[in-house]
Motif scaffolding. Sequence first.
Motif, PDB file in Angstrom:
ATOM      1  N   GLU A  68       7.171  14.162 147.137  1.00 17.06           N
ATOM      2  CA  GLU A  68       6.883  15.219 146.168  1.00 17.06           C
ATOM      3  C   GLU A  68       6.692  14.642 144.776  1.00 17.06           C
ATOM      4  OE1 GLU A  68       8.735  19.508 144.636  1.00 17.06           O
ATOM      5  OE2 GLU A  68       9.896  18.178 145.947  1.00 17.06           O
ATOM      6  N   THR A  69       7.477  13.653 144.423  1.00 13.06           N
ATOM      7  CA  THR A  69       7.328  13.013 143.114  1.00 13.06           C
ATOM      8  C   THR A  69       5.969  12.334 142.991  1.00 13.06           C
ATOM      9  OG1 THR A  69       9.724  12.653 143.005  1.00 13.06           O
ATOM     10  CG2 THR A  69       8.342  11.338 141.540  1.00 13.06           C
ATOM     11  N   ALA A  70       5.556  11.644 144.061  1.00 11.27           N
ATOM     12  CA  ALA A  70       4.256  10.981 144.030  1.00 11.27           C
ATOM     13  C   ALA A  70       3.117  11.992 143.923  1.00 11.27           C
ATOM     14  CB  ALA A  70       4.085  10.118 145.284  1.00 11.27           C
ATOM     15  N   SER A  71       3.281  13.167 144.550  1.00 11.28           N
ATOM     16  CA  SER A  71       2.223  14.174 144.492  1.00 11.28           C
ATOM     17  C   SER A  71       2.097  14.816 143.112  1.00 11.28           C
ATOM     18  CB  SER A  71       2.485  15.258 145.541  1.00 11.28           C
ATOM     19  OG  SER A  71       3.659  15.996 145.210  1.00 11.28           O
ATOM     20  N   LEU A  72       3.108  14.659 142.267  1.00 15.87           N
ATOM     21  CA  LEU A  72       3.058  15.231 140.922  1.00 15.87           C
ATOM     22  C   LEU A  72       2.356  14.325 139.918  1.00 15.87           C
ATOM     23  CD1 LEU A  72       6.694  16.638 140.639  1.00 15.87           C
ATOM     24  CD2 LEU A  72       4.602  17.963 140.957  1.00 15.87           C
ATOM     25  N   VAL A  73       2.079  13.081 140.294  1.00 18.44           N
ATOM     26  CA  VAL A  73       1.532  12.117 139.335  1.00 18.44           C
ATOM     27  C   VAL A  73       0.156  12.553 138.849  1.00 18.44           C
ATOM     28  CG1 VAL A  73       0.728   9.752 139.057  1.00 18.44           C
ATOM     29  CG2 VAL A  73       2.884  10.203 140.244  1.00 18.44           C
ATOM     30  N   VAL A  74      -0.738  12.901 139.764  1.00 21.60           N
ATOM     31  CA  VAL A  74      -2.113  13.225 139.378  1.00 21.60           C
ATOM     32  C   VAL A  74      -2.184  14.484 138.504  1.00 21.60           C
ATOM     33  CG1 VAL A  74      -4.406  13.847 140.235  1.00 21.60           C
ATOM     34  CG2 VAL A  74      -3.108  12.017 141.338  1.00 21.60           C
ATOM     35  N   PRO A  75      -1.562  15.617 138.876  1.00 23.20           N
ATOM     36  CA  PRO A  75      -1.637  16.790 137.994  1.00 23.20           C
ATOM     37  C   PRO A  75      -0.963  16.565 136.639  1.00 23.20           C
ATOM     38  CG  PRO A  75      -0.145  17.197 139.832  1.00 23.20           C
ATOM     39  CD  PRO A  75      -0.884  15.947 140.154  1.00 23.20           C
ATOM     40  N   LEU A  76       0.122  15.811 136.606  1.00 25.14           N
ATOM     41  CA  LEU A  76       0.764  15.537 135.322  1.00 25.14           C
ATOM     42  C   LEU A  76      -0.091  14.613 134.469  1.00 25.14           C
ATOM     43  CD1 LEU A  76       4.531  15.117 136.289  1.00 25.14           C
ATOM     44  CD2 LEU A  76       3.401  17.080 135.224  1.00 25.14           C
ATOM     45  N   LEU A  77      -0.782  13.675 135.098  1.00 26.50           N
ATOM     46  CA  LEU A  77      -1.699  12.807 134.352  1.00 26.50           C
ATOM     47  C   LEU A  77      -2.844  13.613 133.762  1.00 26.50           C
ATOM     48  CD1 LEU A  77      -2.498   9.944 133.499  1.00 26.50           C
ATOM     49  CD2 LEU A  77      -3.698   9.700 135.688  1.00 26.50           C
ATOM     50  N   ALA A  78      -3.385  14.555 134.546  1.00 28.26           N
ATOM     51  CA  ALA A  78      -4.443  15.419 134.016  1.00 28.26           C
ATOM     52  C   ALA A  78      -3.930  16.275 132.855  1.00 28.26           C
ATOM     53  CB  ALA A  78      -4.982  16.309 135.140  1.00 28.26           C
ATOM     54  N   PHE A  79      -2.701  16.778 132.976  1.00 27.38           N
ATOM     55  CA  PHE A  79      -2.106  17.558 131.892  1.00 27.38           C
ATOM     56  C   PHE A  79      -1.950  16.714 130.634  1.00 27.38           C
ATOM     57  CE2 PHE A  79       1.825  18.747 129.659  1.00 27.38           C
ATOM     58  CZ  PHE A  79       1.510  20.038 129.273  1.00 27.38           C
ATOM     59  N   ALA A  80      -1.494  15.457 130.786  1.00 31.25           N
ATOM     60  CA  ALA A  80      -1.319  14.580 129.628  1.00 31.25           C
ATOM     61  C   ALA A  80      -2.651  14.252 128.971  1.00 31.25           C
ATOM     62  CB  ALA A  80      -0.612  13.295 130.058  1.00 31.25           C
ATOM     63  N   ILE A  81      -3.698  14.068 129.771  1.00 29.30           N
ATOM     64  CA  ILE A  81      -5.021  13.764 129.203  1.00 29.30           C
ATOM     65  C   ILE A  81      -5.538  14.959 128.404  1.00 29.30           C
ATOM     66  CG2 ILE A  81      -7.433  13.293 129.793  1.00 29.30           C
ATOM     67  CD1 ILE A  81      -6.401  11.620 132.126  1.00 29.30           C
ATOM     68  N   ARG A  82      -5.358  16.166 128.926  1.00 23.44           N
ATOM     69  CA  ARG A  82      -5.785  17.357 128.188  1.00 23.44           C
ATOM     70  C   ARG A  82      -5.026  17.477 126.865  1.00 23.44           C
ATOM     71  NH1 ARG A  82      -5.427  19.884 133.322  1.00 23.44           N
ATOM     72  NH2 ARG A  82      -3.446  20.845 132.697  1.00 23.44           N
ATOM     73  N   ARG A  83      -3.728  17.218 126.900  1.00 26.91           N
ATOM     74  CA  ARG A  83      -2.946  17.289 125.677  1.00 26.91           C
ATOM     75  C   ARG A  83      -3.379  16.216 124.681  1.00 26.91           C
ATOM     76  NH1 ARG A  83       2.041  19.886 125.505  1.00 26.91           N
ATOM     77  NH2 ARG A  83       2.128  18.938 123.437  1.00 26.91           N
ATOM     78  N   ALA A  84      -3.720  15.030 125.178  1.00 28.43           N
ATOM     79  CA  ALA A  84      -4.173  13.951 124.290  1.00 28.43           C
ATOM     80  C   ALA A  84      -5.490  14.326 123.613  1.00 28.43           C
ATOM     81  CB  ALA A  84      -4.314  12.653 125.071  1.00 28.43           C
ATOM     82  N   ASN A  85      -6.400  14.947 124.364  1.00 31.72           N
ATOM     83  CA  ASN A  85      -7.675  15.375 123.763  1.00 31.72           C
ATOM     84  C   ASN A  85      -7.442  16.428 122.681  1.00 31.72           C
ATOM     85  OD1 ASN A  85      -9.231  13.682 125.366  1.00 31.72           O
ATOM     86  ND2 ASN A  85      -9.445  15.197 126.999  1.00 31.72           N
ATOM     87  N   ARG A  86      -6.551  17.377 122.952  1.00 34.35           N
ATOM     88  CA  ARG A  86      -6.237  18.394 121.947  1.00 34.35           C
ATOM     89  C   ARG A  86      -5.578  17.777 120.720  1.00 34.35           C
ATOM     90  NH1 ARG A  86      -3.486  22.649 126.213  1.00 34.35           N
ATOM     91  NH2 ARG A  86      -5.382  23.128 127.398  1.00 34.35           N
ATOM     92  N   ALA A  87      -4.709  16.801 120.938  1.00 35.23           N
ATOM     93  CA  ALA A  87      -4.058  16.141 119.808  1.00 35.23           C
ATOM     94  C   ALA A  87      -5.071  15.394 118.954  1.00 35.23           C
ATOM     95  CB  ALA A  87      -2.973  15.188 120.316  1.00 35.23           C
ATOM     96  N   ALA A  88      -6.041  14.728 119.598  1.00 33.68           N
ATOM     97  CA  ALA A  88      -7.067  14.013 118.845  1.00 33.68           C
ATOM     98  C   ALA A  88      -7.904  14.972 118.001  1.00 33.68           C
ATOM     99  CB  ALA A  88      -7.965  13.225 119.806  1.00 33.68           C
ATOM    100  N   ILE A  89      -8.266  16.121 118.580  1.00 38.47           N
ATOM    101  CA  ILE A  89      -9.024  17.117 117.824  1.00 38.47           C
ATOM    102  C   ILE A  89      -8.195  17.658 116.665  1.00 38.47           C
ATOM    103  CG2 ILE A  89     -10.126  19.380 117.963  1.00 38.47           C
ATOM    104  CD1 ILE A  89     -10.806  18.733 120.882  1.00 38.47           C
ATOM    105  N   ALA A  90      -6.913  17.913 116.920  1.00 38.54           N
ATOM    106  CA  ALA A  90      -6.043  18.413 115.856  1.00 38.54           C
ATOM    107  C   ALA A  90      -5.879  17.395 114.729  1.00 38.54           C
ATOM    108  CB  ALA A  90      -4.680  18.769 116.441  1.00 38.54           C
ATOM    109  N   MET A  91      -5.804  16.107 115.073  1.00 38.57           N
ATOM    110  CA  MET A  91      -5.685  15.075 114.041  1.00 38.57           C
ATOM    111  C   MET A  91      -6.924  15.035 113.161  1.00 38.57           C
ATOM    112  SD  MET A  91      -3.871  12.048 116.289  1.00 38.57           S
ATOM    113  CE  MET A  91      -3.877  10.843 114.965  1.00 38.57           C
ATOM    114  N   GLU A  92      -8.088  15.191 113.764  1.00 34.48           N
ATOM    115  CA  GLU A  92      -9.319  15.233 112.965  1.00 34.48           C
ATOM    116  C   GLU A  92      -9.365  16.492 112.105  1.00 34.48           C
ATOM    117  OE1 GLU A  92     -11.485  12.905 112.573  1.00 34.48           O
ATOM    118  OE2 GLU A  92     -10.496  11.576 113.998  1.00 34.48           O
ATOM    119  N   ALA A  93      -8.908  17.622 112.676  1.00 32.80           N
ATOM    120  CA  ALA A  93      -8.929  18.873 111.918  1.00 32.80           C
ATOM    121  C   ALA A  93      -7.961  18.828 110.737  1.00 32.80           C
ATOM    122  CB  ALA A  93      -8.570  20.046 112.837  1.00 32.80           C
ATOM    123  N   ARG A  94      -6.864  18.106 110.876  1.00 30.71           N
ATOM    124  CA  ARG A  94      -5.901  17.988 109.783  1.00 30.71           C
ATOM    125  C   ARG A  94      -6.348  17.001 108.716  1.00 30.71           C
ATOM    126  NH1 ARG A  94      -0.438  19.545 110.814  1.00 30.71           N
ATOM    127  NH2 ARG A  94      -0.254  20.712 112.759  1.00 30.71           N
ATOM    128  N   GLY A  95      -7.434  16.268 108.970  1.00 29.57           N
ATOM    129  CA  GLY A  95      -7.928  15.321 107.987  1.00 29.57           C
ATOM    130  C   GLY A  95      -6.991  14.147 107.766  1.00 29.57           C
TER     131      GLY A  95
END
Length: 249
Positions: A178-205
Amino acid sequence: MLSALHPLPKLIVCLVWLAASIAVFDPRFQAGIIALAALTLIFIERRSPLLVLALMVPFALFGFGFLTTATLFREESDFATRMAAETPFGSPAFSAGIVLFLRAIACGMVSAVFVLTTEPGRFIKALMANWRLSPRIGYALFSALHLVPDLASEAQQIRLARAMKKGRAPRRIPGPLETASLVVPLLAFAIRRANRAAIAMEARGLGAGPARTIVGAPRSGRAEAFFVVAAFAILAMLFIATSGVRRAW
């Protein structure tokens, strides 16, 4: 309460204590640092004694490796023989191993004092305001601080959804599969959060210029000065009481 102090003077004090625990080759000095760190957490920070003992366990296991290595697979040097001859633990190899064992615990307990008494957000703001930490790095650290608990929450939601789909309650502790099966969805979640953080950093100047206002940055005062002087005085007295003056004489 140490938690209310400015993080940076506290960091400097802890680094000096760490350097002292590494530089002084005396088991009494190491034991004194361990005792002071434990008493600080128990009586000043009101932490549970069981928690303090639990914190010592991984550092004790790490130090036990030093002890066994120094005792069983040793190659004696002049420095180790000379320093170990002044300790009350029989053979030089065993004496050196005891010092390394206590040193691992002492370094771990000093680090635990800083971690358990410092709020990460205040620490990052202090670094940005006083030590010129880049706003980009600071905001990235803030994002990471929020990402870690969100990952745990996301993993729990995924486990609950899968359990509802199967019609049974989820296990309290997930198994290896079960732990191994959580790796891929959690990785996708982290990538989405990283993209949002990058956009927010640009928006904050964050790359617009060096001038920036930091809201809620901690400020130092008399309490921090008293803490630094008291911490260095206690360290000096501990050194004198355990090794300094006695060896010099």
